[in-house]
Design a protein around this motif. Structure first.
Motif, short mmCIF file in Angstrom:
data_model
loop_
_atom_site.label_atom_id
_atom_site.label_comp_id
_atom_site.label_asym_id
_atom_site.label_seq_id
_atom_site.Cartn_x
_atom_site.Cartn_y
_atom_site.Cartn_z
N THR A 64 0.80 -1.22 0.00
CA THR A 64 0.00 0.00 0.00
C THR A 64 0.83 1.26 0.00
N ALA A 65 2.16 1.12 0.02
CA ALA A 65 3.02 2.30 0.12
C ALA A 65 3.82 2.49 -1.14
N VAL A 66 4.21 3.72 -1.40
CA VAL A 66 5.13 3.98 -2.49
C VAL A 66 6.46 3.33 -2.17
N PRO A 67 7.03 2.50 -3.04
CA PRO A 67 8.27 1.82 -2.74
C PRO A 67 9.37 2.82 -2.38
N VAL A 68 10.15 2.45 -1.38
CA VAL A 68 11.28 3.28 -0.94
C VAL A 68 12.54 2.46 -1.10
N PRO A 69 13.59 3.01 -1.71
CA PRO A 69 14.82 2.24 -1.87
C PRO A 69 15.34 1.79 -0.53
N MET A 70 15.88 0.55 -0.49
CA MET A 70 16.39 0.04 0.78
C MET A 70 17.48 0.93 1.32
N ALA A 71 18.25 1.57 0.42
CA ALA A 71 19.33 2.42 0.90
C ALA A 71 18.82 3.70 1.52
N ALA A 72 17.62 4.13 1.15
CA ALA A 72 17.15 5.45 1.58
C ALA A 72 16.47 5.35 2.92
N VAL A 73 17.26 5.18 3.97
CA VAL A 73 16.67 4.85 5.25
C VAL A 73 16.94 5.83 6.35
N SER A 74 17.79 6.79 6.21
CA SER A 74 18.03 7.65 7.35
C SER A 74 18.70 8.93 6.94
N ALA A 79 14.19 14.42 -3.75
CA ALA A 79 14.86 13.62 -4.79
C ALA A 79 14.03 12.39 -5.14
N ALA A 80 14.17 11.95 -6.39
CA ALA A 80 13.51 10.72 -6.83
C ALA A 80 14.11 9.52 -6.13
N ASP A 81 13.31 8.46 -5.98
CA ASP A 81 13.76 7.27 -5.27
C ASP A 81 15.05 6.71 -5.85
N GLY A 82 15.15 6.70 -7.20
CA GLY A 82 16.35 6.15 -7.82
C GLY A 82 17.59 6.95 -7.48
N ARG A 83 17.47 8.27 -7.45
CA ARG A 83 18.60 9.12 -7.09
C ARG A 83 19.03 8.88 -5.65
N VAL A 84 18.06 8.71 -4.76
CA VAL A 84 18.37 8.46 -3.35
C VAL A 84 19.06 7.12 -3.19
N GLY A 85 18.48 6.07 -3.77
CA GLY A 85 19.07 4.75 -3.65
C GLY A 85 20.46 4.68 -4.24
N GLY A 86 20.68 5.36 -5.37
CA GLY A 86 22.01 5.37 -5.97
C GLY A 86 23.03 6.07 -5.11
N SER A 87 22.64 7.15 -4.43
CA SER A 87 23.56 7.86 -3.56
C SER A 87 23.99 7.01 -2.37
N LEU A 114 22.24 -1.87 -6.56
CA LEU A 114 23.18 -1.74 -7.69
C LEU A 114 22.53 -1.12 -8.92
N ALA A 115 21.29 -1.43 -9.18
CA ALA A 115 20.63 -0.84 -10.36
C ALA A 115 20.55 0.68 -10.22
N GLU A 116 20.22 1.16 -9.02
CA GLU A 116 20.16 2.61 -8.79
C GLU A 116 21.54 3.24 -8.89
N VAL A 117 22.57 2.53 -8.42
CA VAL A 117 23.95 3.04 -8.55
C VAL A 117 24.30 3.22 -10.02
N ARG A 118 23.97 2.24 -10.84
CA ARG A 118 24.27 2.34 -12.28
C ARG A 118 23.58 3.56 -12.89
N ASP A 119 22.32 3.77 -12.50
CA ASP A 119 21.58 4.89 -13.07
C ASP A 119 22.23 6.22 -12.69
N VAL A 120 22.66 6.36 -11.45
CA VAL A 120 23.27 7.62 -11.01
C VAL A 120 24.64 7.81 -11.67
#
Length: 442
Positions: free
Chosen positions: A5-15, A372-380, A348-354
């Motif tokens: 029910t939630a908008v997916p959040v990158p696992m890396a984007a946690v704090s 920031a978009a989820d992909g940008r956050v996860g890649g960072s 890793l997919a988000e890292v490649r995109d960034v």
């Protein structure tokens, strides 16, 4: 990661322990209102004529007297009233620690008792072991409410562990005189604190206590506590390894926030991509908050290892240099991965995109914007993880922790820390880390 029910959040984007929303860590100086002497004396005479002690001084007139000079009558009266208020707070503390709810409520007027009853229950559920109230200044008049006073109070508190270094919170209290006895009318939330209102201030809580972790949520989500406690207990020994000072936290305190609580606890207002965060609460302690809308059964283990590692590794005051963000989050992501091979890292997919999307190749520029978009956050986060992973593979965990301590705790420059800990120039190591990130990204 995310529940259906939630908008997916990158696992890396946690704090985001750097730069929490709200006022800066250093609280602004309180305003001081200076009254002319004749005004003070007139107030004293008026109060005495009315049969009331002369305490209508604002805190600015309640400073220490000059050497060799006695307090004026109004200040003396304010000190006496403040002492009686402190005595009431001490009685309340004794009742709280002794499990005496009636005694805890006895110092308060009826209108204040529902809020205090909820707070008493939450603190007892958290197994409060230390509660030390101390007045911060003298009572001051409440504007527009004749006969009522406000007293700022600093409280040191511990949960579960009796001998901990207390966390701290500053609360405003409001009082009314009933005869000669001050009665508590209200206790304000700690909104002026950089950490914001603690959950035990504003919510009913259900709590589960383990050997290394304490988890709490609202009664509506009580059923998730056994699962959450088991996961936190499993994450704690991993986080313990990253206690930079050598001493792990006495307990990890985790709050599981529903939609309403996420926006209220600790001031709310976190970036939309945040699934969890660690917040400093004084005494060298950090509390962890998880966003129930973003936590899935499959992702909670990595998330807890990440956040508990922040608790174990960060200095008590957090950190303030955004150029160190990659190191702080990279270490937490490294702990979250818990020894998985690099090719199994979920971001890793988000890292490649960034990397392929125009990243400038500087580790110090990775902090994501709040929107920031989820992909940008996860890649960072992922780039931070890979940089730390490269340093660990090259030098070992202990030397990386020494480097972390020098940079984040001792606030030394990356250049000086790299020279002392690794015997290498930071510019060379930085470029090596970036080359490793680009190689993994492919």
């Amino acid at each position: 990661m995310g529940m259906p029910t939630a908008v997916p959040v990158p696992m890396a984007a946690v704090s985001s322990p750097w730069g929490p929303p709200g006022p800066p860590v250093v609280a602004p100086a309180r305003r001081r209102r200076r009254w002319a002497l004749w005004t003070v004396l007139a107030l004293v005479l008026l109060l005495v004529a009315c049969g009331l002690p002369g305490v209508l001084l604002l805190r600015g007139a309640a400073g220490r007297p000059a050497a060799g000079r006695a307090d004026d009558p109004a200040t003396l009266a304010a000190r006496r009233l403040g002492q009686r208020m402190s005595d009431q707070l001490d009685r309340q503390a004794t009742a709280l620690l002794g499990g005496d709810r009636a005694g805890f409520l006895a110092v308060a007027e009826p209108a204040a008792r529902p809020t205090l009853t909820r707070r008493y229950a939450a603190l007892r559920a958290l197994r409060v072991t230390v509660w030390r109230p101390a007045a911060d200044g003298l009572p001051s008049a409440v504007d527009g409410r004749p006969g009522e006073w406000r007293l700022s109070v600093r409280i040191g508190y511990c949960f579960v562990v009796p001998a901990c270094t207390p966390s701290r919170v500053e609360l405003g209290t409001q009082w009314r005189l009933v005869g000669e006895e001050p009665r508590l009318v209200a206790v304000e939330e700690s909104r002026s604190e950089s950490a914001g209102a603690r959950p035990w201030e504003v919510s009913d809580l259900a709590v589960a206590v383990g050997r290394r972790a304490v988890v709490a949520t609202t009664p509506a989500q009580r059923g998730r506590l056994p699962w959450l406690l088991a996961r936190a207990e499993a994450a704690a020994p991993v986080a313990d390894r990253y206690a930079v000072t050598g001493t792990p936290p006495d307990r990890y305190l985790v709050f599981y926030a529903g939609r309403t609580e996420w926006e209220r606890w600790y001031g709310g207002g976190r970036p939309k991509w945040t699934a969890g965060y660690a917040v400093g609460v004084g005494g060298g302690h950090h509390d962890v908050v998880l966003n129930a809308l973003s936590v899935s059964h499959g992702g909670v283990d990595d998330l807890l290892r990440h956040e508990l590692t922040h608790v174990a590794s960060l200095p008590g005051g957090g950190y303030s240099d955004p150029s160190d963000w990659w190191l702080v989050e990279g270490l937490a992501e490294y702990a979250g991965a818990d020894g998985k091979p690099v090719d199994r890292y979920e971001g890793l997919a988000e890292v490649r995109d960034v990397v392929r999307g125009g990243w400038n190749g500087r580790l110090g520029s990775l902090v994501p914007a709040d929107d920031a978009a989820d992909g940008r956050v996860g890649g960072s986060y992922g780039i931070g993880y890979l940089a730390v992973r490269h340093l660990v593979d090259r030098y070992g965990e202990q030397r990386v922790l020494d480097f972390f301590r020098a940079v984040v705790h001792e606030r030394r420059s990356l250049r000086d820390a790299a020279d002392d800990v690794f015997g290498e120039s930071w510019s060379t190591l930085h470029d090596d880390c970036v080359a490793y990130v680009r190689a993994v990204a492919g």
